[in-house]
Motif scaffolding. Structure first.
Motif, short mmCIF file in Angstrom:
data_model
loop_
_atom_site.label_atom_id
_atom_site.label_comp_id
_atom_site.label_asym_id
_atom_site.label_seq_id
_atom_site.Cartn_x
_atom_site.Cartn_y
_atom_site.Cartn_z
N ALA A 135 0.54 -1.59 -0.25
CA ALA A 135 -0.04 0.19 -0.38
C ALA A 135 0.85 1.10 -0.03
N THR A 136 1.85 1.37 0.87
CA THR A 136 3.09 2.34 0.59
C THR A 136 3.48 2.66 -0.94
N VAL A 137 3.89 1.41 -1.25
CA VAL A 137 4.46 1.76 -2.79
C VAL A 137 2.88 2.46 -3.87
N ASP A 138 2.19 2.18 -3.67
CA ASP A 138 1.07 2.30 -4.40
C ASP A 138 0.74 3.49 -3.91
N ASN A 139 0.55 4.23 -2.99
CA ASN A 139 0.57 5.65 -2.62
C ASN A 139 1.82 5.73 -3.25
N GLY A 141 3.38 8.84 -5.30
CA GLY A 141 2.81 9.77 -5.93
C GLY A 141 1.48 10.38 -6.42
N ARG A 142 0.24 10.12 -5.94
CA ARG A 142 -0.68 9.79 -5.89
C ARG A 142 -1.62 11.84 -5.42
N LEU A 143 -1.65 12.44 -6.12
CA LEU A 143 -2.16 13.42 -6.49
C LEU A 143 -3.82 14.01 -5.73
N ASP A 144 -4.37 12.73 -5.44
CA ASP A 144 -5.72 12.99 -4.75
C ASP A 144 -5.26 13.04 -3.11
N THR A 145 -6.23 13.93 -2.50
CA THR A 145 -5.80 14.09 -1.37
C THR A 145 -7.57 12.76 -0.10
N GLY A 146 -7.62 12.00 -0.85
CA GLY A 146 -8.36 10.74 -0.41
C GLY A 146 -7.18 10.34 0.87
N VAL A 147 -7.69 9.95 1.77
CA VAL A 147 -7.02 8.70 2.99
C VAL A 147 -7.85 7.21 2.62
N GLU A 187 -1.07 8.59 5.45
CA GLU A 187 -2.11 9.09 4.81
C GLU A 187 -2.41 10.22 4.67
N PHE A 188 -2.76 10.88 5.64
CA PHE A 188 -2.98 11.63 5.93
C PHE A 188 -1.96 12.97 5.94
N GLN A 189 -0.49 13.08 5.64
CA GLN A 189 0.10 13.60 5.37
C GLN A 189 0.58 14.04 4.02
N ARG A 190 0.22 13.19 2.90
CA ARG A 190 0.54 12.76 2.46
C ARG A 190 -0.72 14.04 1.34
N SER A 191 -2.01 13.05 1.78
CA SER A 191 -3.50 14.27 1.36
C SER A 191 -3.44 15.55 1.80
N ALA A 192 -2.82 16.25 3.27
CA ALA A 192 -2.53 17.07 3.76
C ALA A 192 -1.17 18.33 2.88
N ARG A 211 -8.16 11.05 -11.56
CA ARG A 211 -8.09 9.69 -11.87
C ARG A 211 -7.17 8.44 -11.05
N ASP A 212 -6.01 9.71 -10.05
CA ASP A 212 -5.90 8.65 -9.12
C ASP A 212 -7.05 8.37 -7.75
N ALA A 213 -7.48 9.65 -7.56
CA ALA A 213 -8.13 8.87 -6.63
C ALA A 213 -9.57 7.69 -6.78
N TRP A 214 -9.38 7.29 -8.08
CA TRP A 214 -10.32 6.61 -8.47
C TRP A 214 -9.90 4.93 -8.79
N HIS A 215 -8.87 5.94 -8.69
CA HIS A 215 -7.59 4.17 -8.75
C HIS A 215 -7.70 3.68 -7.16
N ALA A 216 -7.36 4.76 -7.06
CA ALA A 216 -7.05 4.69 -5.54
C ALA A 216 -8.66 3.77 -4.43
N ASP A 217 -9.62 4.63 -4.67
CA ASP A 217 -10.39 3.33 -4.59
C ASP A 217 -11.47 2.46 -4.44
N ASP A 218 -10.75 1.81 -5.83
CA ASP A 218 -10.93 0.35 -7.11
C ASP A 218 -9.83 -0.64 -5.72
N LEU A 219 -8.77 0.13 -5.37
CA LEU A 219 -7.68 -0.76 -4.63
C LEU A 219 -7.91 -1.05 -3.45
N ASP A 220 -8.82 0.00 -2.48
CA ASP A 220 -9.02 0.23 -1.55
C ASP A 220 -10.46 -1.10 -1.33
N ILE A 221 -11.49 -1.39 -2.41
CA ILE A 221 -12.63 -2.08 -2.70
C ILE A 221 -11.74 -3.67 -2.53
N ARG A 222 -10.49 -3.42 -3.49
CA ARG A 222 -9.96 -5.12 -3.90
C ARG A 222 -8.56 -5.66 -2.18
#
Length: 255
Positions: A135-139, A141-147, A187-192, A211-222
């Motif tokens: 999860a750390t690797v996947d996150n 470079g994410r530009l979204d603010t989701g956690v 995640e909070f540090q990245r989001s902030a 796009r990063d947010a959609w991709h992250a949501d998909d990964l979270d579900i999986r």
């Protein structure tokens, strides 16, 4: 307030999480306190005293003090500790030839059904660590603010035949909590950081952030589905008779 098994379980969990996040030295007085309070509870608290001694054995092992390891493991086994899987972890294998270690190991008893669960508990600890790393690797470079939250597999709810299994359940629960807390902090540090940059950077790539947010949501579900699918399933016909633990060297520690 008088101690109860439930309150001491919560205290052990709290101390183990603190150990994993901050290191072991700070929790040693608390572990000794738990052992004393659990002993005062009588037979109901004996297994919690075993949990304390097994924790002290682990701390002694980390600091290269084999005499203390054997002392605390002996006390833990006397109080009901029987995690023969843990005693096959690579760091403990050099002690397998010590007659004192072999003697305390041979005193432990387990049922086949409880052994199945112990193997699953240790496997899940390893799996959770890998999931956190992935999860750390996947996150990155994410530009979204989701956690993204790190999901955990549900703990077994079967009634174990031996109370020692409960100790390893606490170990897994503490590992899950510590990993989740570390993941959430990152995640909070990245989001902030992304929130701040998006406000001051005129070239901020908002479409990519979406796009990063959609991709992250998909990964979270999986990841959540995978964690639920890893839930322990009791093997049909697994034995309930107490037997000696498998011989030293016969268990391959989960990797």
């Amino acid at each position: 307030m008088a101690d109860t098994v439930h309150s001491l379980v919560a205290r052990v969990h709290e101390l183990l999480v603190a150990q994993l996040i901050h290191g072991g030295a700070a929790v040693v007085p608390g572990i000794h306190d738990v052992i004393a309070r659990a002993t005062a509870l009588g037979p109901d608290g004996t297994w919690l005293a075993a949990a304390g001694h097994s924790t002290l054995a682990g701390l002694a092992l980390a600091h290269g003090r084999p005499e203390e390891v054997i002392h605390h493991l002996d006390a833990a086994v006397t109080a009901g500790y029987n995690d023969c899987v843990a005693l096959h972890m690579p760091a403990l294998q050099p002690l397998h030839h010590d007659p004192r270690f072999r003697a305390l190991y041979q005193r432990m008893r387990i049922t086949p059904a409880d052994l199945d669960e112990l193997l699953w508990l240790h496997q899940e600890m390893q799996t959770m660590v890998r999931e956190a790393q992935n999860a750390t690797v996947d996150n990155i470079g994410r530009l979204d603010t989701g956690v993204s939250l790190l999901p955990r597999a549900p703990l077994p709810t079967r009634e174990p035949h031996t109370s020692g299994v409960l100790i390893t359940r606490i170990d897994l629960s503490a590992a899950q909590t510590a990993l989740q807390q570390a993941a959430v902090k990152g995640e909070f540090q990245r989001s902030a950081g992304n929130t701040s940059l998006s406000l001051i950077d005129d070239t901020w790539d908002q479409p990519r952030a979406m796009r990063d947010a959609w991709h992250a949501d998909d990964l979270d579900i999986r990841r959540q589905q995978a964690a639920e699918a890893r839930a322990f399933v009791e093997r049909p016909g697994a034995g309930s008779m107490l037997v000696p633990c498998p011989p030293l060297g016969s268990i391959r520690y989960p990797a």
